[in-house]
Design a protein around this motif. Structure first.
Motif, mmCIF file in Angstrom:
data_model
loop_
_atom_site.group_PDB
_atom_site.id
_atom_site.type_symbol
_atom_site.label_atom_id
_atom_site.label_comp_id
_atom_site.label_asym_id
_atom_site.label_seq_id
_atom_site.Cartn_x
_atom_site.Cartn_y
_atom_site.Cartn_z
ATOM 1 N N UNK A 21 5.122 0.758 -3.765
ATOM 2 C CA UNK A 21 4.581 -0.533 -3.313
ATOM 3 C C UNK A 21 4.850 -0.778 -1.832
ATOM 4 N N UNK A 22 5.157 0.289 -1.103
ATOM 5 C CA UNK A 22 5.378 0.168 0.332
ATOM 6 C C UNK A 22 4.327 0.971 1.078
ATOM 7 N N UNK A 23 3.087 0.783 0.724
ATOM 8 C CA UNK A 23 2.028 1.599 1.292
ATOM 9 C C UNK A 23 1.437 0.994 2.556
ATOM 10 N N UNK A 24 1.296 -0.321 2.564
ATOM 11 C CA UNK A 24 0.533 -0.931 3.644
ATOM 12 C C UNK A 24 -0.930 -0.555 3.472
ATOM 13 N N UNK A 25 -1.847 -1.413 3.849
ATOM 14 C CA UNK A 25 -3.268 -1.103 3.712
ATOM 15 C C UNK A 25 -4.067 -1.965 4.673
ATOM 16 N N UNK A 26 -5.320 -1.616 4.829
ATOM 17 C CA UNK A 26 -6.158 -2.317 5.798
ATOM 18 C C UNK A 26 -6.432 -3.757 5.391
ATOM 19 N N UNK A 27 -6.284 -4.064 4.095
ATOM 20 C CA UNK A 27 -6.569 -5.427 3.650
ATOM 21 C C UNK A 27 -5.298 -6.169 3.262
ATOM 22 N N UNK A 28 -4.160 -5.760 3.837
ATOM 23 C CA UNK A 28 -2.914 -6.476 3.603
ATOM 24 C C UNK A 28 -2.129 -6.525 4.902
ATOM 25 N N UNK A 29 -1.082 -7.337 4.916
ATOM 26 C CA UNK A 29 -0.295 -7.528 6.128
ATOM 27 C C UNK A 29 0.937 -6.632 6.099
ATOM 28 N N UNK A 30 1.291 -6.079 7.273
ATOM 29 C CA UNK A 30 2.499 -5.278 7.360
ATOM 30 C C UNK A 30 2.520 -4.126 6.383
ATOM 31 N N UNK A 31 3.625 -4.038 5.645
ATOM 32 C CA UNK A 31 3.793 -2.969 4.664
ATOM 33 C C UNK A 31 3.482 -3.417 3.245
ATOM 34 N N UNK A 32 2.898 -4.583 3.096
ATOM 35 C CA UNK A 32 2.541 -5.065 1.760
ATOM 36 C C UNK A 32 1.421 -4.219 1.166
ATOM 37 N N UNK A 33 1.450 -4.015 -0.163
ATOM 38 C CA UNK A 33 0.331 -3.319 -0.807
ATOM 39 C C UNK A 33 -0.880 -4.233 -0.875
ATOM 40 N N UNK B 158 -3.942 -6.167 -2.864
ATOM 41 C CA UNK B 158 -3.938 -6.880 -4.143
ATOM 42 C C UNK B 158 -4.257 -5.924 -5.292
ATOM 43 N N UNK B 159 -5.223 -5.034 -5.065
ATOM 44 C CA UNK B 159 -5.611 -4.094 -6.115
ATOM 45 C C UNK B 159 -4.467 -3.141 -6.447
ATOM 46 N N UNK B 160 -3.815 -2.614 -5.411
ATOM 47 C CA UNK B 160 -2.696 -1.692 -5.635
ATOM 48 C C UNK B 160 -1.572 -2.378 -6.404
ATOM 49 N N UNK B 161 -1.251 -3.591 -6.006
ATOM 50 C CA UNK B 161 -0.162 -4.323 -6.655
ATOM 51 C C UNK B 161 -0.510 -4.650 -8.105
ATOM 52 N N UNK B 162 -1.729 -5.095 -8.319
ATOM 53 C CA UNK B 162 -2.154 -5.417 -9.680
ATOM 54 C C UNK B 162 -2.119 -4.201 -10.585
ATOM 55 N N UNK C 241 6.402 -9.583 -4.819
ATOM 56 C CA UNK C 241 5.875 -10.315 -5.976
ATOM 57 C C UNK C 241 5.634 -11.781 -5.629
ATOM 58 N N UNK C 242 6.582 -12.385 -4.923
ATOM 59 C CA UNK C 242 6.423 -13.793 -4.536
ATOM 60 C C UNK C 242 5.230 -13.978 -3.604
ATOM 61 N N UNK C 243 5.126 -13.125 -2.594
ATOM 62 C CA UNK C 243 4.049 -13.266 -1.614
ATOM 63 C C UNK C 243 2.674 -13.060 -2.236
ATOM 64 N N UNK C 244 2.629 -12.277 -3.311
ATOM 65 C CA UNK C 244 1.349 -11.998 -3.965
ATOM 66 C C UNK C 244 1.128 -12.845 -5.212
ATOM 67 N N UNK C 245 1.951 -13.884 -5.389
ATOM 68 C CA UNK C 245 1.605 -14.917 -6.343
ATOM 69 C C UNK C 245 2.410 -15.031 -7.612
ATOM 70 N N UNK C 246 3.417 -14.157 -7.836
ATOM 71 C CA UNK C 246 4.226 -14.325 -9.042
ATOM 72 C C UNK C 246 5.126 -15.541 -8.862
ATOM 73 N N UNK C 247 5.354 -16.274 -9.935
ATOM 74 C CA UNK C 247 6.158 -17.490 -9.889
ATOM 75 C C UNK C 247 7.571 -17.167 -9.394
#
Length: 260
Positions: free
Chosen positions: A45-57, A59-63, A95-101
């Motif tokens: 989950x430390x991939x970074x991508x063109x549609x995310x910020x920094x080193x965040x995965x 949304x599709x990768x995380x899901x 998880x928090x940044x991508x919407x988990x409670x």
């Protein structure tokens, strides 16, 4: 908010938790793990991508990752590693940044090495039923951009914090940043968080107090994840997170200073 929980609490509540092991896959397989834990290696989950910020995965990768791990939107998660919690904290912040409670996110106080001293481990990989995890980032997050970071150094109500080690800080840091090596908040003996009063004393000595807005950065947002979780656990209300950290700052050709 994401909090820090004891090994005893995890053992007492294991039946309602999804426990996540973020060590390398070979460690999970060869060195055993917490009973019932699923493997979600840090690098996954430390991939970074063109549609995310920094080193965040993305949304599709995380899901996809959480779905495969049997995590659903209402799962209560505990994460751990074998490095004092710094990698596990990154999982929880993601998880928090991508919407988990955030109220359903917990960091094990300590790590695998401390757990196995007093609690059982398992070599069995649990049967996991895949889910359809839906990623739904919140409208507001603690993320801030480089302009906000630059302004924080001149704001009397804010404190800009570099969580790297002293040698890295000396080589070059964002102007006005205070140094707080994230490991200063860790007890080497227990491998977990310092006692509350001790942790608050370390923070106060660095000029980091609950009354101020705290802005965190490191190199790639891994180490600030641990400090972020600790500060929120200790009751700091306004903690901001520079996901781009020095990697982005330097790419934008922004200034660094070397003096303390």
């Amino acid at each position: 908010m994401t909090d820090i929980v004891s090994a005893e609490w995890v053992a007492d509540n294991v039946d309602r938790l999804r426990i996540v092991d973020v060590r390398d896959g070979w460690e999970y397989d060869a060195m055993a793990h917490l009973p019932g834990a699923v493997s979600v290696p840090f690098d996954s989950f430390r991939t970074g991508s063109s549609d995310s910020e920094g080193m965040l995965p993305s949304r599709e990768e995380w899901g996809d990752l959480l779905s495969a791990a049997g995590v659903s939107a209402d799962s209560e998660l505990v994460a751990y590693d074998d490095h004092h919690g710094v990698f596990a904290a990154r999982f929880l912040v993601t998880a928090e940044l991508l919407g988990h409670d955030p109220a359903a996110l917990h960091l094990l106080d300590g790590d695998f090495s401390s757990w196995q001293l007093e609690h059982p481990t398992s070599g069995e990989t649990p049967a996991v039923e895949p889910t359809d995890y839906s990623v739904d980032p919140p409208e507001t997050t603690p993320l801030v951009d480089s302009d906000t970071v630059a302004a924080a150094a001149d704001d009397p109500d804010a404190v800009l914090v570099d969580t790297r080690d002293e040698s890295e800080y000396a080589e070059g840091h964002i102007p006005g940043a205070r140094l707080l090596d994230w490991r200063e908040l860790v007890d080497d003996e227990t491998r977990g968080l310092l006692a509350r009063e001790d942790a608050l004393a370390v923070l106060e000595a660095a000029g980091i107090v609950p009354e101020k807005r705290v802005v965190l950065y490191c190199n790639t947002a891994r180490r600030i994840s641990h400090t972020y979780v600790v500060l929120r656990h200790l009751g700091f209300e306004t903690v901001e997170f520079y996901e781009g950290s020095l990697t982005e700052w330097e790419a934008q050709d922004r200034p660094l200073e070397t003096e303390r």
